[in-house]
Design a protein around this motif. Structure first.
Motif, PDB file in Angstrom:
ATOM      1  N   CYS A 149       0.849  -1.195   0.000  1.00  0.00           N
ATOM      2  CA  CYS A 149       0.000   0.000   0.000  1.00  0.00           C
ATOM      3  C   CYS A 149       0.884   1.243   0.000  1.00  0.00           C
ATOM      4  O   CYS A 149       2.118   1.150  -0.045  1.00  0.00           O
ATOM      5  N   LEU A 150       0.243   2.407   0.026  1.00  0.00           N
ATOM      6  CA  LEU A 150       0.984   3.657   0.089  1.00  0.00           C
ATOM      7  C   LEU A 150       1.825   3.724   1.364  1.00  0.00           C
ATOM      8  O   LEU A 150       1.527   3.044   2.353  1.00  0.00           O
ATOM      9  N   HIS A 151       2.863   4.543   1.323  1.00  0.00           N
ATOM     10  CA  HIS A 151       3.714   4.831   2.481  1.00  0.00           C
ATOM     11  C   HIS A 151       4.443   3.583   2.989  1.00  0.00           C
ATOM     12  O   HIS A 151       4.705   3.450   4.185  1.00  0.00           O
ATOM     13  N   GLU A 152       4.748   2.651   2.080  1.00  0.00           N
ATOM     14  CA  GLU A 152       5.505   1.444   2.403  1.00  0.00           C
ATOM     15  C   GLU A 152       4.807   0.594   3.462  1.00  0.00           C
ATOM     16  O   GLU A 152       5.443  -0.094   4.260  1.00  0.00           O
ATOM     17  N   GLU A 153       3.486   0.633   3.480  1.00  0.00           N
ATOM     18  CA  GLU A 153       2.711  -0.222   4.373  1.00  0.00           C
ATOM     19  C   GLU A 153       2.176  -1.412   3.595  1.00  0.00           C
ATOM     20  O   GLU A 153       2.136  -1.419   2.358  1.00  0.00           O
ATOM     21  N   TRP A 154       1.740  -2.431   4.357  1.00  0.00           N
ATOM     22  CA  TRP A 154       1.266  -3.671   3.749  1.00  0.00           C
ATOM     23  C   TRP A 154      -0.023  -4.101   4.434  1.00  0.00           C
ATOM     24  O   TRP A 154      -0.254  -3.788   5.597  1.00  0.00           O
ATOM     25  N   VAL A 155      -0.837  -4.862   3.706  1.00  0.00           N
ATOM     26  CA  VAL A 155      -2.037  -5.474   4.259  1.00  0.00           C
ATOM     27  C   VAL A 155      -1.981  -6.968   3.970  1.00  0.00           C
ATOM     28  O   VAL A 155      -1.788  -7.384   2.816  1.00  0.00           O
ATOM     29  N   ALA A 156      -2.100  -7.768   5.011  1.00  0.00           N
ATOM     30  CA  ALA A 156      -2.133  -9.225   4.869  1.00  0.00           C
ATOM     31  C   ALA A 156      -3.562  -9.658   4.577  1.00  0.00           C
ATOM     32  O   ALA A 156      -4.513  -9.170   5.198  1.00  0.00           O
ATOM     33  N   ARG A 176      -3.712   2.659  -2.696  1.00  0.00           N
ATOM     34  CA  ARG A 176      -4.599   2.854  -1.556  1.00  0.00           C
ATOM     35  C   ARG A 176      -3.815   2.972  -0.247  1.00  0.00           C
ATOM     36  O   ARG A 176      -2.716   2.444  -0.109  1.00  0.00           O
ATOM     37  N   GLU A 177      -4.439   3.652   0.714  1.00  0.00           N
ATOM     38  CA  GLU A 177      -3.934   3.651   2.075  1.00  0.00           C
ATOM     39  C   GLU A 177      -4.193   2.285   2.698  1.00  0.00           C
ATOM     40  O   GLU A 177      -5.198   1.623   2.403  1.00  0.00           O
ATOM     41  N   ALA A 178      -3.306   1.864   3.591  1.00  0.00           N
ATOM     42  CA  ALA A 178      -3.448   0.552   4.203  1.00  0.00           C
ATOM     43  C   ALA A 178      -4.742   0.435   5.005  1.00  0.00           C
ATOM     44  O   ALA A 178      -5.456  -0.569   4.925  1.00  0.00           O
ATOM     45  N   GLN A 179      -5.074   1.451   5.802  1.00  0.00           N
ATOM     46  CA  GLN A 179      -6.305   1.401   6.584  1.00  0.00           C
ATOM     47  C   GLN A 179      -7.529   1.341   5.683  1.00  0.00           C
ATOM     48  O   GLN A 179      -8.502   0.644   5.977  1.00  0.00           O
ATOM     49  N   GLN A 180      -7.482   2.059   4.563  1.00  0.00           N
ATOM     50  CA  GLN A 180      -8.597   2.049   3.622  1.00  0.00           C
ATOM     51  C   GLN A 180      -8.772   0.662   3.017  1.00  0.00           C
ATOM     52  O   GLN A 180      -9.898   0.148   2.913  1.00  0.00           O
ATOM     53  N   LEU A 181      -7.670   0.040   2.617  1.00  0.00           N
ATOM     54  CA  LEU A 181      -7.761  -1.287   2.008  1.00  0.00           C
ATOM     55  C   LEU A 181      -8.232  -2.317   3.027  1.00  0.00           C
ATOM     56  O   LEU A 181      -9.064  -3.177   2.709  1.00  0.00           O
TER      57      LEU A 181
END
Length: 733
Positions: free
Chosen positions: A583-590, A631-636
């Protein structure tokens, strides 16, 4: 009514999950009868799924309560993550035995769905795992069932205690989220004590700390001290560049690894793995083989002389003599089931102190035994000073020590003297358990062999943890957690893929919790036999058991490996998609999808086509990642959860404490992370919640020698003047 008088009563396990399988393996290793409870139409069936004949006849019952009553069950366990069997998270009233239940994030209606990957992401561990050579910087799981086995060890401990000390209707509740978050607690203190937030993408803690290529394989090369670095340089004939200022200490070696690595690599490449491991043994360097899981299994089978994974968990040797069976461990209160048990803890660093911390949480009196000449190594860790406690001696300020030694007392005994050794044996005569993690042979040199301790106390339980099997050709090797990660097969991602060499030291809690289980089992066995026991666990064995017992290639399709005595009770489902999306800002969603329909739903949510013919999950993840990156991680996370999917942001250490639901408020005492009495910083509690109340020691770690007067006075009846004399002569020092 306590069930202590009937140790032969069966324990019923429900839920086709890896957690259930791992708990069953531990319980069967302890000689307990376990049976599988399953849904069947309007009722339930019970079968001996783990018996020699692979199942046996199933018995039918109209309800869970009927099965418990008719079979006179000692305890019931339910894993509510078995969506097909136990989707509602509800237990019947009026159970005739205590129950232990577990779920990914809790049984509340609004609790998110969970799988191994999403629980790992919520526990802070995926933020710590990765491969230094991976250009994508992906979070990586160490094993496909990494969360379930840690949770299964906790569940097995709870079942042992519930079956002995519990009453009908009592309920112990666990979540895999809390059980596994404890694995990251040692990293949490680096933030809560020093403002550091470790990451898999940061520099190595030590350098060298890398997988290097030898002439015939790969090796994890590690130097944890300047002395080790100097010994390695001497072996390399003290090259001129070793004196360069840019390599003056481990921090500079890490910053200048791009310059250091090409100078080390040619030397390692001309030597075999065996030659380099001989060097490691001779010079006490914590090198390790970098092994695939199959190699780990082969070595453990050779070292242990057994193909049965139950033998790999721990070894138990009974003492030659007995004491009256009523000694210790007789409490009937499940809130403090080990009250009255005294533990002498000689251990150091993480795995073994973490093990004895569990005993302290359960009510045991755990006495940390050190001396100013031999401190727990975590008392001297750099970078974990607690600045508000600057008035304390430096050895009392360290976060890692205070995390793994909560609820313990401290007494100082100088084992380097003959009088100190005699003093410790006198203490052991009044204890129930002695625990250490000395290199094999050290206890004997200190006059603390099993025979010497049993001479003082025939009913003593002696717990030992080492890196490798204590009687094996590898027993003298130094086992450091980060290196053992590679040795135990958790760094292997496949042929041609980069090794995982930045992580938590997963074999440590894996083995530590097995040791805690084995010591609880030994206490219960002693209550009936009167005999003490030598319990031996090594970091290598439980991890090898995990690979063979729960690995994706077991049982093998080619039929090469013979069926094991400890065959699994059922096939474990493999999710068709379990990957992290960027995701944006080098974040990830599992994201975990449990069916092809859920995979289609995932693709649709991102505006993509479903899986193409022959497309692997990793290839699909890369294709979907091109869209998730917008996308933002929280949004996804919110979008996918709204679609009914298991999704979880990969949390860093700050987010773990602030946002993961593990504490209800800053410094709250009710959640997993809270401030113990007498502390100033958040630390991890016990994950056990009994009848709605969390129970643990909730006391800070001890200052060095803080309890000398109480320990020597109460256990040995020494007067204050005699204790002061021991301290003055540096015997109790």
């Amino acid at each position: 009514m306590s069930t202590a008088s009937r140790p032969d009563r069966p324990i019923l396990l429900a839920g086709r999950t890896a957690t259930t399988e791992w708990a069953s393996l531990l319980l069967r290793r302890a000689g307990r009868e376990v049976r599988l409870l399953e849904r069947a139409g309007e009722g339930v069936t019970v079968r001996a799924a783990w018996s020699a004949d692979g199942g046996g006849a199933a018995e039918s019952f109209t309800a869970i309560a009927d099965a418990v009553t008719d079979l006179d069950a000692a305890a019931l366990f339910v894993d509510f993550d078995d969506r097909a069997g136990w989707p509602d998270g509800a237990l019947p009233d009026g159970l005739a035995c205590p129950a232990v239940v577990i779920s990914a994030f809790g049984r509340e209606p609004d609790a998110p769905r969970g799988g191994n990957l999403t629980v790992s992401a919520a526990s802070g561990v995926l933020h710590l795992t990765g491969a230094s050579g991976d250009p994508e910087g992906r979070p990586l799981v160490l094993h496909e069932h990494q969360t379930e086995t840690i949770a299964g060890s906790y569940a097995a401990m709870a079942l042992l205690l519930a079956s002995t000390h519990g009453r009908a209707g009592q309920l112990i509740e666990l979540t895999k989220h809390e059980c596994f978050s404890i694995c990251a607690a040692g990293e949490v203190v680096k933030w809560t004590y020093a403002g550091l937030s470790p990451t898999r993408l940061g520099s190595a803690l030590f350098q060298p700390m890398e997988v290097m290529s030898a002439s015939d394989g790969d090796l994890f090369v590690l130097c944890t001290s300047e002395e080790q670095w100097q010994r390695l340089m001497r072996e390399m004939d003290d090259p001129e560049w070793a004196s360069w200022e840019i390599f003056a200490h481990r921090g500079l070696r890490g910053e200048n690894w791009d310059v250091l690595e090409p100078r080390l690599a040619p030397w390692f490449a001309t030597r075999s793995c065996d030659d380099l491991m001989d060097l490691a043994l001779r010079e006490r360097l914590p090198f390790a083989f970098a092994l695939a899981p199959s190699g780990v299994e082969e070595i453990e089978e050779e070292l242990s002389g057994s193909a049965d994974v139950r033998d790999w968990l721990y070894r138990s040797t009974p003492s030659p003599a007995a004491v009256p069976p009523s000694r210790g461990g007789a409490a009937a209160d499940l809130a403090r089931p080990l009250e009255g048990v005294t533990v002498l803890d000689l251990s150091t660093v993480w795995a073994t102190p973490l093990s004895t911390a569990q005993l302290a949480h359960l009510g045991a009196r755990v006495i940390k035994v050190e001396s100013q000449y031999r401190l727990d190594h975590t008392r001297s860790r750099i970078g974990e000073l607690s600045l508000p406690d600057a008035d304390l001696p430096e050895w009392d300020r360290k976060g890692s020590f205070r995390e793994t030694n909560q609820g313990k007392e401290s007494a100082t005994v100088n084992l380097g003297t003959a009088e100190g050794q005699r003093l410790f044996r006198e203490l052991a005569a009044h204890a129930d358990i002695v625990v250490s993690n000395f290199t094999p042979g050290v206890a004997e040199r200190l006059g603390l062999s099993a025979e010497a301790l049993w001479e003082a106390n025939p009913g003593l339980i002696i717990g030992r943890l080492s890196a490798y099997h204590p009687d094996s050709r590898l027993s003298r090797l130094v086992g450091f957690g980060y290196a053992m990660l590679l040795a135990c097969g958790f760094g292997y991602q496949g042929e041609g893929e980069p090794w995982i060499d930045r992580s938590i030291a997963y074999p440590d809690p894996q083995a530590g919790f097995v040791l805690a289980f084995a010591m609880i089992d030994a206490l219960q066995q002693r209550a009936h036999s009167g005999r003490g026991a030598l319990i031996e666990v090594d970091l290598f064995g439980p991890s090898a058991a995990l690979h063979r017992y729960l690995g994706s290639n077991y049982p093998p399709s080619d039929g090469v490996r013979e069926p094991l005595d400890s065959a699994r009770g059922f096939a474990l489902p493999v999710p068709p998609f379990s990957e992290c999306l960027p995701c944006l800002h080098e974040e990830w969603v599992a994201v975990v999808c449990e069916s092809p329909e859920e995979v289609e739903r995932l693709a649709s949510a991102l505006g993509a086509d479903g899986p193409a013919a022959g497309e692997t999950p990793r290839e699909l993840a890369r294709r979907l990642g091109e869209l998730s990156l917008q996308r933002e991680a929280q949004q996804l996370e919110a979008l996918l959860r709204d679609r009914g999917l298991a999704a979880q942001r990969v949390l860093d250490l700050r987010q773990l404490v602030r946002e993961a639901g593990l504490t209800t408020a800053a410094h709250a005492s009710g959640g997993l992370f809270r401030v113990p009495r007498g502390e100033r910083h958040i630390q991890a509690a016990s994950p056990w919640v009994l009848d709605g109340t969390r129970y643990d020691s909730n006391r800070r770690a001890p200052r060095l020698g803080e309890h000398n007067a109480a320990v020597f006075g109460e256990l040995l009846d020494l007067a204050p003047g005699a204790i002061a004399d021991l301290e003055a002569r540096e015997v109790a020092w």
